[in-house]
Design a protein around this motif. Structure first.
Motif, PDB file in Angstrom:
ATOM      1  N   GLN A 119       0.697  -1.250  -0.034  1.00  7.68           N
ATOM      2  CA  GLN A 119       0.019  -0.018   0.095  1.00  7.68           C
ATOM      3  C   GLN A 119       0.800   1.360   0.075  1.00  7.68           C
ATOM      4  O   GLN A 119       0.284   2.134   0.283  1.00  7.68           O
ATOM      5  N   SER A 120       2.178   1.151  -0.271  1.00  9.38           N
ATOM      6  CA  SER A 120       2.912   2.155  -0.350  1.00  9.38           C
ATOM      7  C   SER A 120       3.882   2.466  -1.639  1.00  9.38           C
ATOM      8  O   SER A 120       3.653   1.398  -2.617  1.00  9.38           O
ATOM      9  N   VAL A 121       4.559   3.274  -1.733  1.00 13.38           N
ATOM     10  CA  VAL A 121       5.247   3.565  -2.886  1.00 13.38           C
ATOM     11  C   VAL A 121       6.453   2.219  -3.078  1.00 13.38           C
ATOM     12  O   VAL A 121       6.790   1.975  -4.057  1.00 13.38           O
ATOM     13  N   TYR A 122       6.783   1.668  -2.164  1.00 15.95           N
ATOM     14  CA  TYR A 122       7.830   0.691  -2.056  1.00 15.95           C
ATOM     15  C   TYR A 122       7.106  -0.599  -2.662  1.00 15.95           C
ATOM     16  O   TYR A 122       8.086  -1.497  -3.131  1.00 15.95           O
ATOM     17  N   GLY A 123       5.765  -0.691  -2.803  1.00 12.89           N
ATOM     18  CA  GLY A 123       5.284  -1.754  -3.536  1.00 12.89           C
ATOM     19  C   GLY A 123       4.588  -1.418  -4.679  1.00 12.89           C
ATOM     20  O   GLY A 123       4.102  -2.373  -5.475  1.00 12.89           O
ATOM     21  N   PHE A 124       4.734  -0.207  -5.084  1.00 12.54           N
ATOM     22  CA  PHE A 124       4.196   0.243  -6.317  1.00 12.54           C
ATOM     23  C   PHE A 124       4.929  -0.558  -7.701  1.00 12.54           C
ATOM     24  O   PHE A 124       5.945  -0.550  -7.783  1.00 12.54           O
ATOM     25  N   PRO A 125       3.998  -1.041  -8.386  1.00 13.69           N
ATOM     26  CA  PRO A 125       4.483  -2.053  -9.611  1.00 13.69           C
ATOM     27  C   PRO A 125       5.072  -1.344 -10.756  1.00 13.69           C
ATOM     28  O   PRO A 125       5.226  -1.967 -12.025  1.00 13.69           O
ATOM     29  N   ALA A 126       5.664  -0.157 -10.573  1.00 14.54           N
ATOM     30  CA  ALA A 126       6.411   0.518 -11.902  1.00 14.54           C
ATOM     31  C   ALA A 126       7.419  -0.393 -12.067  1.00 14.54           C
ATOM     32  O   ALA A 126       8.315  -0.694 -11.508  1.00 14.54           O
ATOM     33  N   ARG A 127       7.708  -0.658 -13.617  1.00 21.13           N
ATOM     34  CA  ARG A 127       8.622  -1.684 -14.088  1.00 21.13           C
ATOM     35  C   ARG A 127       8.873  -1.443 -15.693  1.00 21.13           C
ATOM     36  O   ARG A 127       8.003  -0.649 -16.322  1.00 21.13           O
TER      37      ARG A 127
END
Length: 605
Positions: free
Chosen positions: A485-493
């Motif tokens: 639920q944070s930017v550290y798990g955001f799936p940008a790739r």
């Protein structure tokens, strides 16, 4: 038969090691060091390091702060319940001291002068395994939860409020003594010994296998991360070579009777990192740690006292400890640690014990201590510390200069000149003289000091100390849900030749909250309003500069709203900003810094 064979092989191995040590011509790491450095080279320790100094809000525009150092890492969640199995408590009681007693045990009691403590002992009944009481406490009877420190941390990960996590961890640390009782009877007052009779109480926190893994990771360096020490016949030595601490060299030192002190194990152990990052929020002061591995029959350090509140957690083996009262009033709650002390300076211990795995020993700063291993067992313990330079005096060091500067700017009385003849009747040479001018001078100084209180920016000074604390802090360790639920798990790739899932789409309906309560602090400074935060801190003490955002004063109400709403989620459109665009802009900025989490992941993977 198999057991007997194993015991025989163990005895043969010990004999071979002893013969190897006695073998003529063999050079151990210790003997090589002594040839290079000289056997008389002693460590002159300088223990302790002071913390760095440092309308309602001034104007500033929002902009992004200092460079990042990577974000927090996730941990696996599990059901909530803080373990606290009972044990036997032995106390070194403090007799009444000068100064007022608090009406109730305060969270951070003010320093007071010490008197020599006495002793006391109390037994507590143990809750039967599997009983409702044991399940409530999360101890051995908490079925399916997992035991030890590792199990506790998994359970704490299910608690929504970081303040509750910190309080539960501290309760577990001093159990079976209640936190309020500990604060009222022992904190800054007297040592406490808890015998738990549970070797697995700290299981998973740190071990000799973890020590070895850190060495094999190749990032441990002598002096920076690891000290090799010995203490024999009243002589304390440090035997640090230069360079990396390779396992072959380190274990050779250990085999030849040297103690190993791993500094800041949180830099090498994720579990210790998580443990301290939770505990620091309870103390409101940096929580640090060192681990000490000592061979059987040896001692690594001379008697001394420290400038920190110390919690000794016995992880493996056992160790004999002696604790002594401060020798003078000046050594009660000292600002700095002592030099090495001689046995003749110590007197009679107020507490003498053998710590075994699972036991706890606490002693306040200023209490002299020394530990040595018995011949039949090694010792591994971790010392958790806090409250270095965190006294009323340290606050006043920051407050009084600011108060004086404000008084000079706003009150002409502070800018008026000294009497022309004051050197004739003031000073030590004139201190015994009876002179009305001296009396008037002293009264003038006293009145100016009393008036200084009116100019003291107490809240601003506290904010500056909080700013320093946030710089000291470890970054939080995220649960799996917090990461998602944070930017550290955001799936940008990068995918199929280009970036994918890059846009952070926060809308007026997105529900957000602070990641943790203690990770931010607003400070009003000359350059503007600064929001300091911990999510991009390093696991290594002060490796990075303080992390901050300079924000527009119109956003401060929203920051305060987020703090007061925690741990509840709030809709972005309820933030007290002037426009919806400002609300979304602020929420997006804080999300990108890892300060905010969303109730649901922004992108479903």
């Amino acid at each position: 038969m198999a057991a007997g064979g194993a015991e025989e092989r163990r005895q043969q191995q010990q004999q071979q090691q002893q013969q190897q040590r006695r073998r003529p011509g063999r050079l151990s790491a210790l003997s090589v060091y002594r040839r290079a450095a000289g056997a008389g080279r002693l460590e002159r320790r300088r223990r302790g390091r002071p913390l760095p100094a440092g309308g309602k809000w001034a104007e500033a525009r929002p902009r992004r702060g200092g460079p990042g150092s990577g974000g927090p890492e996730p941990e696996t969640p599990a059901p909530p319940s803080a373990a606290a199995p009972p044990g036997r408590v032995e106390r070194a009681e403090a007799r009444p001291r000068r100064g007022p007693e608090p009406e109730a045990p305060p969270q951070q009691p003010p320093p007071r002068a010490a008197a020599p403590p006495g002793r006391g002992e109390r037994e507590r009944a143990e809750a039967p395994a599997g009983s409702p009481e044991a399940k409530r406490r999360g101890g051995p009877g908490a079925a399916g939860e997992g035991g030890g420190a590792a199990g506790l941390l998994r359970r704490l990960g299910r608690l929504e409020d970081s303040r509750q996590r910190a309080a539960e961890l501290f309760r577990w640390l001093v159990a079976p003594v209640a936190p309020g009782e500990f604060l009222g009877r022992h904190w800054e007052r007297a040592p406490l010994l808890v015998r738990r009779g549970d070797p697995g109480y700290y299981a998973g926190l740190f071990s000799t296998a973890d020590f070895d893994a850190a060495l094999r990771g190749g990032e441990v360096h002598f002096g920076t991360h690891l000290d090799v020490t010995s203490y024999a016949e009243g002589v304390r030595e440090t035997h640090n070579p230069s360079g990396r601490a390779l396992p072959a060299v380190v274990w050779d030192f250990y085999q030849n009777g040297c103690s190993l002190r791993l500094l800041s194990p949180q830099a090498f152990s994720r579990t210790v990192w998580q443990f301290l990052s939770i505990l620091q929020e309870h103390f409101g002061s940096m929580a640090g740690a060192n681990t000490y591995l000592t061979p059987p029959g040896t001692q690594g350090f001379a008697p001394h006292y420290d400038d920190i509140e110390a919690f000794v957690l016995q992880l493996e083996g056992k160790k004999h400890w002696c604790v002594y009262s401060p020798r003078t009033d000046a050594e009660v709650l000292p600002q700095f640690s002592s030099a090495n002390l001689a046995q003749a300076e110590l007197g009679k211990p107020v507490l003498e014990t053998v710590l075994e795995a699972g036991d706890l020993l606490y002693f306040p700063r200023g209490f002299i201590h020394q530990g040595n291993c018995l011949p039949d067992a090694h010792s591994l313990h971790i010392t958790v510390s806090s409250y270095q330079r965190n006294s009323w005096g340290d606050l006043l060091e920051k407050l009084l200069p600011a108060a004086l500067q404000m008084a000079l700017e706003e009150d002409v009385e502070y800018r008026q000149g000294l009497p022309m003849d004051y050197l004739r009747y003031m000073g030590v040479a004139n201190s015994d003289a009876v002179d009305t001018r001296r009396t008037a001078f002293m009264e003038k100084v006293q009145n100016l000091i009393k008036k200084l209180v009116d100019y003291a920016p107490i809240d601003a000074a506290v904010d500056q100390r909080a700013k320093s604390f946030l710089h000291d802090c470890l970054p939080p360790v995220l649960t799996q849900s917090e990461k998602a639920q944070s930017v550290y798990g955001f799936p940008a790739r990068w995918q199929d030749g280009g970036p994918c899932d890059v846009d952070i789409r926060i809308t007026k309906d997105t529900e957000v909250r602070l990641l943790r309560h203690g990770i931010i602090r607003l400070c009003n400074e000359e350059a503007g309003v600064m929001l300091y935060y911990t999510t991009e801190n390093s696991r290594v003490y002060h490796k990075e500069e303080p992390k901050f955002l300079e924000i527009d004063p119109e956003y401060t109400d929203s920051i305060e709203f987020l703090l007061s709403s925690y741990p509840n989620h709030i809709r972005v459109d309820t933030l007290p900003c002037e426009t919806l665009e400002d609300k979304i802009s602020l929420a997006t900025l804080l999300f990108e810094k890892g300060i905010l989490t969303t109730k649901k992941p922004l992108v479903q993977v």
